[in-house]
Write an enzyme that holds these catalytic residues in place. Structure first.
Site, PDB file in Angstrom:
ATOM      1  N   ASP A  16     -14.355  -1.288   1.797  1.00 26.14           N
ATOM      2  CA  ASP A  16     -15.561  -1.366   2.608  1.00 26.14           C
ATOM      3  C   ASP A  16     -16.042   0.029   2.987  1.00 26.14           C
ATOM      4  OD1 ASP A  16     -17.364  -3.129   4.273  1.00 26.14           O
ATOM      5  OD2 ASP A  16     -16.459  -1.961   5.898  1.00 26.14           O
ATOM      6  N   GLU A  72       1.631   3.379  -9.001  1.00 30.06           N
ATOM      7  CA  GLU A  72       3.062   3.118  -8.848  1.00 30.06           C
ATOM      8  C   GLU A  72       3.417   1.673  -9.201  1.00 30.06           C
ATOM      9  OE1 GLU A  72       3.910   3.953  -4.793  1.00 30.06           O
ATOM     10  OE2 GLU A  72       3.219   6.040  -4.881  1.00 30.06           O
TER      11      GLU A  72
END
Length: 556
Positions: A220, A271
């Site tokens: 956002d 990751e």
């Protein structure tokens, strides 16, 4: 804390990551499906309706915020980023929803609100109790006021929701003290992203949800987290729009430092297995500027707001498509198309307004801009048929597959958008695109729940747009969306390329994508079609000519 359900990522192939071509369905949780009858949608409600989304044919869902919040801005005021608000259920409900979505091959993106927190967040409560200059206040943007006694705000910035962008606090000793910045509502305090503690905190938030198995984040206000040094005064252009405009140097939008944040987040997502993705809500004036958010080491997608805000006119549409297909692939990203979301007037109304669209203001019964319903729906069907033929990824907002228009006649005492209140009822805000969905043409709240409760009132005409009423109708908007998505997938249009076709006239957009010829008549007069079998058409009965405001896909 990790999920007890299967969080194995769905498979993907390097170079062909799912987010490059996905059709992603936005769920506004409080308005999607309500399982407990309290009038507000919830996570178990979403789980109960996943089969409908699988049947529709979407690749992923994006959930607007469901985290702990006092709901002053419908969840975009977060008090706890790592838990589910009881209004929507529990973390166990989230895990079950995620597992059920994955079992249907549907990925899940969650909304992250990093620009600001609720004033109920523990950090902000600590800041209010702490002294000016403290480490607690350094997590937010607190400043001394101007004037003889600090009685004036630190600068002249105006809130997106109306009024000033600063709020003065009462200090622990009872005296009026510093001011804090809030781009949006007064209850939404902006974080100071120059503070390393804030950056580390959000790395933890990302990992919390990634560990649970989410496939990505919609971010956002992705263009708003860094403010220009010194917080200089600024007067926006009259027609610039509240979320960003043509000005290249708005001191609270699009500052260069935001890119460092997303490079860091890109590394966090890397990751994890499964091509987790970041999508930017960045209101920027051109595709070229938007593409800066999706360079190879930053975000993966960015909403194409220049496309969303383009009028239903052939030349501007053609140009924004050309610009998008040049700008996004140039940085290795897909073009990402969108026509509606929870912040804009639904495109079944917006594309046929009697006056220019008041972006950010909404429309109501006294607005100068009023929709022409039949024309709006016809154009919306044609516009979606054009959009879903374009290469890249696309977003669909809940209810647009039913042809839902904007809800205009919401009683004043039922409205809930902060914009309505902060502008003294001068701007209607976004309630009109957030009304709960109709699932059945009869029964309480049109099947939204079993009690009839609804946090926003549903128009009576929702019955004709209900999913069960449209399911068996081959000419319904729901059937059109199903056909578009199935044909898009079968012909690989998301991974294709546009070859422009000439000879159709100035009011027609025509191109070939793979083995599909797409012709969109944006003008007022019918046009002759080339030879080819009709695969999908936005209106029934298309043969040799294409009427006004209609799009057709032909087998090339």
């Amino acid at each position: 804390m990790t999920s007890t359900t299967d969080v194995s990522p769905l498979p993907s192939t390097p170079g062909h990551e799912w987010w490059r071509t996905a059709v992603i369905y936005q769920i506004y949780p409080r308005s999607f499906a309500d399982s407990n009858g309290d009038g507000i949608g919830d996570l178990p409600g979403i789980t109960s309706r996943l089969d409908a989304l699988a049947d529709l044919g979407v690749d992923a869902i994006w959930l607007s915020p469901f985290m702990v919040s006092p709901q002053r801005d419908a969840g975009y005021d977060v008090a706890d980023y790592c838990d589910v608000d009881p209004l929507f259920g529990t973390l166990a409900d989230f895990d079950e929803m995620l597992a059920q979505a994955h079992s249907r091959g549907i990925r899940v993106i969650v909304d992250l609100v990093p620009n600001h927190s609720s004033d109920q967040h523990v950090w902000f409560q600590q800041a209010l109790k702490a002294a000016p200059g403290s480490s607690e206040r350094a997590r937010y943007i607190f400043r001394d006021g101007k004037g003889e006694n600090g009685e004036l705000p630190p600068n002249n910035w105006e809130s997106v929701f109306g009024g000033g962008m600063w709020e003065r606090v009462t200090e622990a000793d009872g005296t009026l003290g510093q001011w804090y910045l809030h781009i949006f509502d007064v209850t939404q305090a902006d974080f100071d992203w120059d503070n390393p503690e804030v950056r580390e905190y959000f790395r933890g938030v990302l990992r919390f949800w990634l560990d649970r198995g989410v496939d990505g984040f919609r971010v956002d206000v992705a263009h708003g987290m860094i403010k220009k040094a010194g917080l200089p005064d600024y007067v926006p252009p009259v027609d610039g729009g509240s979320m960003g405009g043509e000005d290249d140097d708005v001191p609270y939008w699009g500052q260069p430092g935001v890119h460092e944040i997303y490079r860091d987040w890109h590394e966090v997502l890397a990751e994890y297995d499964g091509d987790r993705a970041l999508c930017a809500e960045a209101w920027l004036p051109t595709p070229e500027k938007t593409a800066l958010w999706v360079r190879p080491d930053e975000m993966h997608q960015a909403f194409n707001f220049p496309y969303l805000t383009t009028e239903w006119e052939a030349e501007p549409l053609r140009q924004v498509i050309v610009d998008s297909l040049r700008a996004f692939p140039a940085v290795g990203a897909p073009a990402t198309w969108v026509l509606s979301n929870h912040d804009v007037i639904r495109h079944a109304s917006r594309l046929a307004l009697t006056a220019p669209s008041p972006q950010g203001e909404g429309i109501g019964p006294l607005s100068a801009a009023q929709p022409i319903p039949a024309l709006g729906l016809r154009r919306a069907r044609a516009a979606t048929s054009l959009m879903l033929a374009l290469p890249g990824s696309a977003y669909v907002y809940q209810g647009e597959e039913l042809g839902l228009p904007e809800a205009i006649d919401i009683p004043d005492d039922k409205r809930q958008d902060p914009t309505w209140f902060r502008t003294n009822h001068e701007k209607y805000g976004r309630d009109g695109c957030r009304v709960p969905l109709p699932w059945t043409s009869t029964g309480p709240s049109f099947g939204f729940n079993s009690t009839g409760a609804s946090w926003l009132p549903q128009p009576a005409e929702w019955a004709e747009h209900a999913r069960d009423a449209e399911t068996g109708d081959p000419d319904s908007t729901l059937s059109l969306y199903r056909d578009l998505l199935a044909t898009r997938r079968a012909h690989g249009l998301g991974a294709g390329a546009v070859e422009w076709l000439d000879g159709f006239g100035d009011d027609v957009i025509a191109f070939r994508n793979g083995d599909v010829t797409v012709v969109a008549n944006v003008g007022a007069s019918p046009v002759a079609l080339p030879a080819g079998d009709v695969l999908v058409a936005s209106e029934p009965g298309i043969e040799k000519t294409l009427p006004a405001d209609t799009t057709v896909w032909l087998r090339a």
